[in-house]
Scaffold this motif. Sequence first.
Motif, short mmCIF file in Angstrom:
data_model
loop_
_atom_site.label_atom_id
_atom_site.label_comp_id
_atom_site.label_asym_id
_atom_site.label_seq_id
_atom_site.Cartn_x
_atom_site.Cartn_y
_atom_site.Cartn_z
N GLN A 121 0.84 -1.20 0.00
CA GLN A 121 0.00 0.00 0.00
C GLN A 121 0.88 1.25 0.00
OE1 GLN A 121 -3.66 0.05 0.24
NE2 GLN A 121 -3.31 2.17 -0.38
N LYS A 122 1.91 1.23 0.82
CA LYS A 122 2.80 2.39 0.98
C LYS A 122 3.66 2.63 -0.26
CE LYS A 122 4.99 2.70 4.90
NZ LYS A 122 5.99 2.47 5.99
N TYR A 123 4.20 1.56 -0.82
CA TYR A 123 5.21 1.72 -1.87
C TYR A 123 4.71 1.47 -3.29
CZ TYR A 123 8.60 2.06 1.90
OH TYR A 123 9.31 2.48 3.02
N ILE A 124 3.46 0.97 -3.44
CA ILE A 124 2.93 0.73 -4.79
C ILE A 124 1.59 1.43 -4.99
CG2 ILE A 124 2.18 -1.00 -6.47
CD1 ILE A 124 4.08 -2.99 -5.15
N LEU A 125 0.61 1.11 -4.17
CA LEU A 125 -0.75 1.61 -4.41
C LEU A 125 -0.84 3.12 -4.19
CD1 LEU A 125 -2.97 -1.17 -2.81
CD2 LEU A 125 -1.69 -1.16 -4.95
N ASN A 126 -0.30 3.62 -3.10
CA ASN A 126 -0.38 5.06 -2.83
C ASN A 126 0.33 5.91 -3.88
OD1 ASN A 126 -1.91 4.51 -0.58
ND2 ASN A 126 -0.29 4.87 0.90
N PRO A 127 1.58 5.57 -4.25
CA PRO A 127 2.25 6.38 -5.27
C PRO A 127 1.52 6.40 -6.62
CG PRO A 127 3.84 5.03 -4.11
CD PRO A 127 2.49 4.56 -3.68
N LEU A 128 0.86 5.29 -6.97
CA LEU A 128 0.16 5.22 -8.26
C LEU A 128 -1.30 5.67 -8.15
CD1 LEU A 128 1.51 1.84 -9.69
CD2 LEU A 128 2.34 4.17 -10.13
N LYS A 129 -1.72 6.04 -6.94
CA LYS A 129 -3.10 6.46 -6.70
C LYS A 129 -4.10 5.37 -7.14
CE LYS A 129 -2.29 11.45 -6.88
NZ LYS A 129 -0.82 11.34 -6.77
N MET A 130 -3.77 4.13 -6.80
CA MET A 130 -4.67 3.00 -7.05
C MET A 130 -5.65 2.91 -5.88
SD MET A 130 -1.86 0.31 -8.59
CE MET A 130 -3.05 -1.01 -8.94
N ASN A 131 -6.54 3.88 -5.81
CA ASN A 131 -7.39 4.07 -4.63
C ASN A 131 -8.50 3.03 -4.49
OD1 ASN A 131 -5.89 6.41 -4.03
ND2 ASN A 131 -7.16 7.64 -5.39
N ALA A 132 -8.82 2.34 -5.57
CA ALA A 132 -9.90 1.35 -5.51
C ALA A 132 -9.38 -0.04 -5.16
CB ALA A 132 -10.65 1.31 -6.84
N SER A 133 -8.07 -0.19 -5.04
CA SER A 133 -7.46 -1.51 -4.93
C SER A 133 -7.02 -1.85 -3.51
CB SER A 133 -6.25 -1.59 -5.87
OG SER A 133 -6.61 -1.33 -7.20
N GLY A 134 -6.84 -3.13 -3.27
CA GLY A 134 -6.36 -3.59 -1.97
C GLY A 134 -6.27 -5.10 -1.95
N TRP A 135 -5.87 -5.64 -0.81
CA TRP A 135 -5.70 -7.09 -0.67
C TRP A 135 -6.82 -7.76 0.12
CZ3 TRP A 135 -1.92 -9.39 -3.42
CH2 TRP A 135 -0.83 -8.60 -3.85
N LYS A 136 -7.67 -6.96 0.76
CA LYS A 136 -8.69 -7.53 1.64
C LYS A 136 -10.04 -6.87 1.37
CE LYS A 136 -5.20 -8.31 5.23
NZ LYS A 136 -4.75 -7.97 6.59
N PHE A 137 -11.11 -7.58 1.68
CA PHE A 137 -12.45 -7.03 1.52
C PHE A 137 -12.61 -5.74 2.33
CE2 PHE A 137 -13.40 -11.61 0.65
CZ PHE A 137 -13.86 -11.45 -0.65
N SER A 138 -11.94 -5.70 3.47
CA SER A 138 -12.10 -4.56 4.37
C SER A 138 -11.42 -3.29 3.86
CB SER A 138 -11.54 -4.90 5.76
OG SER A 138 -10.17 -5.24 5.68
N THR A 139 -10.55 -3.41 2.88
CA THR A 139 -9.80 -2.24 2.40
C THR A 139 -10.28 -1.75 1.03
OG1 THR A 139 -8.07 -3.64 1.45
CG2 THR A 139 -7.76 -2.86 3.72
N VAL A 140 -11.33 -2.36 0.50
CA VAL A 140 -11.89 -1.92 -0.78
C VAL A 140 -13.38 -1.64 -0.59
CG1 VAL A 140 -10.22 -3.22 -2.15
CG2 VAL A 140 -12.41 -4.30 -1.53
N LYS A 141 -13.99 -1.02 -1.59
CA LYS A 141 -15.42 -0.75 -1.55
C LYS A 141 -16.15 -1.99 -2.03
CE LYS A 141 -18.89 2.72 -2.82
NZ LYS A 141 -19.12 3.99 -3.56
N TYR A 142 -16.64 -2.76 -1.09
CA TYR A 142 -17.21 -4.07 -1.42
C TYR A 142 -18.44 -3.96 -2.34
CZ TYR A 142 -19.12 -8.77 -0.80
OH TYR A 142 -19.60 -10.02 -1.01
N ALA A 143 -19.15 -2.85 -2.29
CA ALA A 143 -20.33 -2.67 -3.15
C ALA A 143 -19.96 -2.70 -4.62
CB ALA A 143 -21.02 -1.35 -2.81
N ASN A 144 -18.69 -2.45 -4.95
CA ASN A 144 -18.24 -2.45 -6.34
C ASN A 144 -17.69 -3.80 -6.79
OD1 ASN A 144 -18.92 0.25 -6.58
ND2 ASN A 144 -16.85 0.98 -6.15
N TYR A 145 -17.77 -4.79 -5.90
CA TYR A 145 -17.19 -6.11 -6.19
C TYR A 145 -18.10 -6.90 -7.13
CZ TYR A 145 -13.64 -9.54 -4.75
OH TYR A 145 -12.56 -10.38 -4.70
#
Length: 410
Positions: A240-264
């Motif tokens: 999250q710190k070194y890949i997702l944040n720098p690229l502004k991949m705001n919709a992405s993550g590794w867990k259900f709790s860190t993404v917007k589940y309604a868009n799944y």
Amino acid sequence: MHKIIAISSIIIYTLSYSTAIAQYAKVKNLINDSITVSLNEVYKQKQFNGFSVAIVNEKGVVYQQGIGYANVVKKKKYTANTIQNIGSISKTLIGIALLKAQELGKLKLDDDINTYLPFKIQNPFAPNAKITLLNLATHTSTIADNEYYLKRNYILKPHQNLKNKRVNFGDEQIFNKYDSILPMKDFLQNVLTTNGKWFTKQSFIEHQPGEIYEYTNVGATLAAYIIELATNEPFDVFTQKYILNPLKMNASGWKFSTVKYANYSQLYQTPDTVLPHYFLITYPDGNFISSANDMAKYLTELIKGHNGNGILLTKESYTQFYKQQLTASNFIKRNEKNPYNDGYNAGIFIGFSAAGNIGHTGGDPGVSTMLFFNPTTKIGRLLITNTNIMNKAGNKQFFAIWDVLDKYKQ
């Protein structure tokens, strides 16, 4: 007079430039419209309920689109912002993370993996041989996926309605109840140490480390676990710190709790067979959750990195990331025909096809994905589907979609 002539020249230039921009936009719209029409035609083959695609170059997205449904019953459209797990394309993030950790001075790819582990891993067929992080990253560690990788690894998402959802995949009962979840460390120890309760002879192949390419999900997760130990940060937090944040991949993550589940997206074994939502204990090897929109940003960065302009790693690290590490002698059987097979050669958790395309494929229950770029044209393509490829017709449609994306040549 000179000022009038100069102003007139500026006006003419501005009008000419504006006309050129308008013509370019018109041509681009025609290309995009043509691709969308073609994708909708391919969609009529009905092997996939929904999918998203993207075409990028070093400057960014040139085309992206969602086709079909994220949920057939609810008639919810699949869009470029729909999210789902993307399978083994996730492993490329392990490669980036390994090299970032090396840049930070936390580890070296030539290190023995047992330097970091709280338990000892050794190949019983080569007990005195050192397994390195580079071996893990190039799938030459001799580690293999035994039967328990599928049987114990897939965990059902809690608090979901399982009515009319198939909790087995094919003939295999692979979805486990939430209360059977284990920490990643315990899973790895169980399958990779000789006294582990899920250790079998199939956990390793009978070769020396570095000799033979043997694709392994468990080995990839072991690399991610070592990143955790070396950096003292959970793998998802580190990426999250070194890949997702720098690229502004705001919709992405590794867990259900860190993404917007309604868009799944809903996932499907076949167009008529609904699967439950799940996650992997070994989440780094295939459970990255993302959208076409976010993955397009990532693919753009991969192209930039290959061209020496990336922001995630130094030029030196990207050179190592893309260095082809293997030769023909490292393969028992090598696919020399498929232009999008990622197992012809290996960088650091990044694949090379026989045609020279660079990227990775992915597949899990309800997931079929592909991400590649051409290093000569510097154009990348991405395809994410919410339905498995179960037969020849599905395989044919998958590559028909991929070929439509190849229309863009600029």
